[in-house]
Design an enzyme around this catalytic site. Structure first.
Site, mmCIF file in Angstrom:
data_model
loop_
_atom_site.group_PDB
_atom_site.id
_atom_site.type_symbol
_atom_site.label_atom_id
_atom_site.label_comp_id
_atom_site.label_asym_id
_atom_site.label_seq_id
_atom_site.Cartn_x
_atom_site.Cartn_y
_atom_site.Cartn_z
ATOM 1 N N HIS A 1 0.888 -1.062 0.002
ATOM 2 C CA HIS A 1 0.030 -0.124 -0.093
ATOM 3 C C HIS A 1 1.028 1.256 -0.057
ATOM 4 O O HIS A 1 1.953 1.331 0.321
ATOM 5 C CB HIS A 1 -0.990 0.111 1.279
ATOM 6 N N HIS B 1 1.075 3.953 2.129
ATOM 7 C CA HIS B 1 1.367 4.812 3.278
ATOM 8 C C HIS B 1 2.903 5.193 3.325
ATOM 9 O O HIS B 1 3.535 4.506 2.842
ATOM 10 C CB HIS B 1 0.890 4.280 4.522
ATOM 11 N N ASP C 1 5.363 5.121 5.235
ATOM 12 C CA ASP C 1 6.237 4.439 5.716
ATOM 13 C C ASP C 1 6.624 3.137 4.907
ATOM 14 O O ASP C 1 7.584 2.169 5.065
ATOM 15 C CB ASP C 1 5.880 4.192 7.268
ATOM 16 N N HIS D 1 -6.817 -2.410 5.585
ATOM 17 C CA HIS D 1 -6.020 -1.539 6.246
ATOM 18 C C HIS D 1 -6.537 -0.162 6.222
ATOM 19 O O HIS D 1 -5.722 0.774 5.947
ATOM 20 C CB HIS D 1 -4.783 -1.669 5.996
ATOM 21 N N ASP E 1 0.447 -4.299 5.776
ATOM 22 C CA ASP E 1 -0.229 -3.638 6.898
ATOM 23 C C ASP E 1 -1.813 -4.311 6.951
ATOM 24 O O ASP E 1 -2.571 -3.939 5.877
ATOM 25 C CB ASP E 1 -0.386 -2.158 7.119
ATOM 26 N N HIS F 1 6.755 -4.825 11.501
ATOM 27 C CA HIS F 1 5.921 -3.636 11.626
ATOM 28 C C HIS F 1 5.658 -3.416 13.164
ATOM 29 O O HIS F 1 4.682 -3.333 13.439
ATOM 30 C CB HIS F 1 4.666 -3.797 10.585
HETATM 31 ZN ZN LIG Z 1 2.959 0.754 7.982
HETATM 32 ZN ZN LIG Z 2 -0.270 1.357 6.408
#
Ligand SMILES: [Zn+2]
Ligand SMILES: [Zn+2]
Length: 310
Positions: A60, A62, A64, A143, A214, A272
């Protein structure tokens, strides 16, 4: 050889102990990345991961999991400046819905000119990429964004060839052995016909590994992980913080372990990890091992080799 190197194992933001998400997978001379958080290129240097990689799979977008791709692509375009070989091979970036928009944009930020082809491929949960000896499967995750997880599933391997028996039967060593091994029935000069079943055992399963990205616990992941050799599951929080996990779309260590137990995987690696826990995260490890003993907590630089079962 099938080996994972954890380049970043922390959630949300880098800490002194853990960089943000990225996993390098090396298989028979091929290297790919799963996610590419900020600082991934430096982690690759530190842990000896080659820059001669072809594929990056994003779970995904995001930040990070994403921001490292900008610096990495820029560096790949500069290798010749620093005494390396100029890169000509293409790079392929895969990700869920939004991949084209986000990654195209990322390629335009801070990279003056990409000198090698970069292809962006948007995948959907349930897609299957066939790649010779293995497939990459994607599955739905949960998520609060467009997300997916990945499974690498190797094809079955040929059964074992019995050389002693072949010699006993007077089959000359050489190309005939190879033909029988690959499933051909052969005819010898003296007219005898030899079927592969006489000399070759049952085909042997390849290896399967699953990377969650995630997510909250999801059925599609559990399905994909049935009997897998290795499950890499996020465990951002301990079960004590389960309300927080639910709010933010994450999984607790105990929940991840319960998934591993139900799916009957061989080994579970938790990653994570929220920066609120210490480096060893003993509370996460203890609660996970109570439900699934073959659990380890990833740390940056950790390598895990996935052996064949037989
Ligand atoms: Zn993450
Ligand atoms: Zn995430």
């Amino acid at each position: 050889m099938l080996k994972l190197t954890f380049l970043g194992t922390g959630a949300a933001c880098p800490s002194l102990e853990r960089n943000v998400s990225s996993i390098a997978l090396a298989r028979e001379g091929e290297t790919m990345l799963f996610d590419c958080g900020e600082g991934t290129q430096r982690q690759m240097m530190r842990y000896g991961i080659t820059f001669a990689l072809r594929d990056i799979f994003f779970t995904h977008f995001h930040s990070d999991h994403l921001l490292g791709v900008i610096g990495l692509v820029r560096t790949l375009g500069l290798l010749n400046v620093f005494g390396g070989q100029e890169r000509r091979e293409g790079l392929v970036l895969y990700g869920p819905k939004g991949a084209k928009r986000v990654l195209q944009h990322a390629m335009e930020v801070g990279i003056e000119r990409v000198k090698f082809p970069v292809e962006i491929i948007e995948l959907r949960p349930g897609d299957r990429l066939s790649r010779g000896e293995y497939d990459i499967l994607t599955f739905e995750t949960d998520h609060r964004a467009d997300t997916m997880g990945y499974a690498l599933v190797e094809h079955d391997r040929l059964g074992r060839f019995n050389p002693d028996k072949a010699r006993e039967m007077g089959i000359p060593e050489g190309p005939l052995w190879g033909k029988i091994h690959k499933g051909e029935t052969i005819t010898l000069d003296d007219g005898r016909r030899i079927a592969p079943s006489e000399l070759v055992g049952e085909s042997r399963p390849g290896r399967t590994l699953v990377i969650s990205g995630d997510t909250r616990p999801v059925a599609a992941l559990e399905e994909a992980a049935k009997g897998a050799d290795l499950l890499v599951h996020e465990a951002t929080f301990s079960h004590e913080d389960r309300a927080r996990a639910r709010e933010t779309g994450h999984t607790t260590a105990l929940e991840a372990a319960e998934i591993a137990a139900r799916a009957g995987v061989k080994q579970l690696v938790l990653t994570h990890i929220s920066p609120r826990y210490s480096r060893e995260a003993p509370e996460l490890l203890a609660e996970a091992r109570a439900a699934f003993p073959d659990t380890v907590i990833a740390r940056d630089g950790m390598e895990i080799e996935v052996p064949y079962q037989r």
